[in-house]
Design a protein around this motif. Structure first.
Motif, PDB file in Angstrom:
ATOM      1  N   HIS A   1     -61.149 -12.602   9.362  1.00 45.10           N
ATOM      2  CA  HIS A   1     -60.237 -11.952   9.572  1.00 45.10           C
ATOM      3  C   HIS A   1     -59.198 -13.059   9.972  1.00 45.10           C
ATOM      4  CE1 HIS A   1     -56.679  -8.771  11.743  1.00 45.10           C
ATOM      5  NE2 HIS A   1     -57.434  -9.763  12.682  1.00 45.10           N
TER       6      HIS A   1
ATOM      7  N   THR B   1     -58.907  -7.844   6.758  1.00 43.59           N
ATOM      8  CA  THR B   1     -59.826  -7.390   7.465  1.00 43.59           C
ATOM      9  C   THR B   1     -60.734  -6.998   6.922  1.00 43.59           C
ATOM     10  OG1 THR B   1     -59.489  -5.340   7.451  1.00 43.59           O
ATOM     11  CG2 THR B   1     -58.572  -6.201   9.196  1.00 43.59           C
TER      12      THR B   1
ATOM     13  N   VAL C   1     -59.384  -8.180  15.129  1.00 40.86           N
ATOM     14  CA  VAL C   1     -58.253  -7.099  15.353  1.00 40.86           C
ATOM     15  C   VAL C   1     -57.149  -6.510  16.075  1.00 40.86           C
ATOM     16  CG1 VAL C   1     -56.980  -4.781  13.776  1.00 40.86           C
ATOM     17  CG2 VAL C   1     -59.325  -6.174  12.294  1.00 40.86           C
TER      18      VAL C   1
END
Lengths: 325, 345
Positions: free
Chosen positions: A101, A109, B340
């Motif tokens: 990532h 991802t 993320v």
């Protein structure tokens, strides 16, 4: 409330995740090891025959398949077996999954979940008793989850399989058969939220995985002498709920950190450093670490017992922390 | 050569192959001029493999490449400006400057993370194949890697898994060790392997395996198309060994433009190959080889070649200008994208 074993809750979590998300699959034939709980996974194979794979003994290859599949949009749960074998997949964990990532500037991802059975399982000797997650804590990019109860195992596994990040889930081999209370409807538990497993005014004890029930046993013994332990279970090391730990220390003024990883550069060391750095003003006494010594794990029972934290050693350390300062 | 769909495809191949060639020539110049630091790997001499192989894929397919990725990324249609900007570590680069030459990646074109570990590509691609099989949509994954990747253990584990589970993976091994001087002579590392026939490795696992001339774009395209078709119908994986003689510029430890700036007139009779690289110009340079075939079409084709070269040089010059004018990343952004959800980290 009813009781359920850690292993049964783990299987429930996998089953529910597979039912709700067709991207979830399992690479691993012995997710619960070779012990008496192993047949609990049979219903996963029965209900999802195309999504449960018995892979070859190829830790690196299996891990890489999970990483690559996750980059291509799937949500694989890759079982690496005994945690000591994860070293064979180190490149895939720390140098592929953890960095993908970041290296793509957030464009890609790798939402893979790895699972392994860690810890001094009893007679495992040096090569089947390791707890490598302290080392993985030094690999930025991996979420690390170490549940201690059935409810936590269920809730954290559901979150891991829904997480967009690569996650390492460690289960202590000796936790699998331990039954703890679960509510009728188990639910996901967010990462980074510590659980205070026991309230107490005298000393904060931080522990994860099998050390949590060991600490509870120690706390009961100490309570008979009027010592009230507050037990904080971070549940996830990445992300780490530093706030709850430091708040607890601000109430008790004392900290004992218990972990089965070896001492040097270990989990207890990192938590101790964090509190020393950010909560020094709350401390009335030096922080105490209870861990395995920096040796491999021996086979013979008295030798193994000598190097492994247990409720007696934890209780003694707590008494020591209360005497000091 | 007969006109028709075959020729149209050849022109498409040449367009991409020439784009890669001019890109790589520019990379050498940028390195020589000190615009970026670190080691790098060029795709010159292998354009005849990567371009037709990747052209045989569909939009839904996945790819995995290696440290020698520039050609693969461009063959699939990535923006050369963003590619050069990445090599220079600029914020506008494909990876925002976090990857550099080793890790060029274009996820929106189906690339998995570009691993700089030589066996990484093969093993991640098997994961891509696993995902394709789970999707049941006929998609495939192609791994493009060098022969050196077969020196690492994880490659064997990955080949075994792909074979056991019949995964739709095309293992495109670009064997560029032929003619390499190797480390023993002070050059770039070349294959160090007990096997003198790499195809025996996948064959021992029952993987369909074929060897092609990697300089012959049409042959590579035909072999790859067959392999992809097998994989789409559940009869994968397939292993292809494309033989590409080592380009002289990739022989030394650090790359150099040994054969100079490619002169397309060598393909049209406007220039005569001479010197110690004469054989390369005449037989092994895949760009000149394909250009020569197309130039046989006559005067019109020669003009078309010249126009294509001019347009390609312009495109790469613009890409270089874009890259050189692009800003460096803001230092504090080094902390972003570990996870993320930044908040959960």
């Amino acid at each position: 409330m009813s009781k359920q074993s850690y292993a049964a809750a783990l299987v429930d979590a996998l089953h529910d995740a597979m039912r709700s998300d067709p991207r979830v699959s399992i690479i691993g034939g012995y997710v619960l090891g070779l012990g008496p709980q192993r047949t609990l996974t049979d219903r996963l194979k029965q209900d999802f025959p195309d999504r449960v794979f018995d892979p070859p003994t190829s830790e690196a290859g299996n891990a890489a398949v999970g990483v690559g599949a996750s980059m291509a949009g799937m949500r694989p749960f890759v079982d690496l077996g005994t945690a000591s074998f994860s070293y064979l997949a180190w490149s895939q964990l720390t140098n592929e999954a953890a960095v993908a990532h970041y290296m793509t500037n957030g464009r890609l991802t790798a939402p893979v979940t790895f699972h392994m059975l860690h810890g001094v399982r009893g007679g495992g000797a040096a090569q089947h008793s390791q707890s490598p997650h302290a080392m993985l804590w030094n690999a930025p990019g991996l979420e690390i989850v170490a549940p201690s109860t059935a409810a936590d195992a269920y809730g954290l596994i559901r979150t891991a399989l829904a997480s967009p990040n690569p996650t390492m889930l460690v289960s202590h081999a000796k936790l699998l058969g331990i039954e703890t209370e679960v509510s009728e409807k188990k639910s996901a538990i967010p990462f980074g939220v510590a659980d205070i497993k026991r309230r107490g005014r005298d000393v904060t004890v931080v522990a994860t995985s099998l050390m949590v029930p060991y600490c509870l046993t120690a706390a009961e013994a100490l309570a008979k002498d009027g010592i009230e332990v507050e037990l904080v279970d971070p549940r996830t090391l990445v992300p780490l709920d530093e706030k709850t730990i430091i708040e607890s220390v601000s109430r008790t003024g004392r900290l004992v950190v218990v972990d089965e990883c070896p001492l040097r550069g270990g989990i207890a060391s990192e938590i101790a450093a964090t509190v020393a750095e950010r909560g020094f003003k709350h401390l009335k006494a030096p922080i105490v670490r209870v861990t395995r010594p920096d040796t491999p794990v021996p086979f013979s029972l008295p030798l193994e017992n000598f190097v492994t934290p247990d409720p007696e050693k934890i209780a003694a350390a707590v008494r020591g922390a209360l005497k000091a300062g | 050569m007969p006109k028709g769909p075959g020729e149209k495809r050849q022109w498409q191949f040449l367009e991409r192959m020439l784009l890669i060639r001019r890109f790589e020539e520019t990379v050498v110049k940028m390195a020589t001029d000190g615009h970026f630091r670190g080691h790098y790997h060029l795709y010159i001499g292998q354009e005849g493999t990567g371009v037709p192989a990747i052209a045989a894929l569909k939009r839904k397919d996945f790819l995995a490449t290696t440290h020698r990725n520039h050609g693969h990324i461009l063959a699939r249609g990535a923006d050369p400006g963003a590619g050069l900007a990445e090599i220079l570590g600029r914020a506008t680069g494909l990876n925002g400057g976090r990857g550099g030459t080793i890790h060029l990646c274009e996820p929106k074109l189906g690339f998995l993370s570009t691993s700089g570990v030589v066996g990484g590509c093969i093993s991640l691609a098997v994961g891509g194949g696993y995902a394709c099989a789970q999707r049941r949509d006929g998609s495939v994954t192609m791994a493009l890697f060098g022969d050196g990747a077969l020196e690492e253990g994880v490659s064997y584990e990955a080949l075994n898994i792909a074979a056991l589970w019949h995964l739709p993976v095309i293992f495109m091994c670009e064997n560029n060790s032929a003619g390499a001087m190797g480390m023993a002579k002070g050059g770039y590392p070349s294959l160090v392997h007990a096997s003198k026939n790499l195809l025996l490795i996948p064959k021992s696992m029952g993987i369909k395996s074929v060897r092609v001339d990697g300089v012959d774009a049409a042959a590579v395209h035909a072999a790859t198309t067959r392999a992809i078709s097998l994989c789409r119908s559940g009869r994968g994986p397939v292993f292809i060994e494309a033989m590409t003689p080592r380009w002289a510029g990739s022989d030394p430890l650090w790359p150099e433009l040994a054969t100079g700036i490619t002169d397309l007139r060598m393909a049209t009779g406007g220039a005569v190959p001479t010197g110690k690289h004469q054989a390369w110009f005449e037989h092994y340079d895949p760009v000149l080889r394909l250009a020569r075939e197309l130039a046989n079409g006559g005067e019109e084709s020669v003009h078309r070649l010249s126009a294509l070269d001019e347009a390609t040089r312009k495109r790469i010059a613009d890409a270089a200008d874009f890259a050189l004018a692009s800003p460096l990343p803001a230092p504090e952004t080094a902390l972003n994208h570990v996870f993320v959800q930044e908040a959960s980290a």
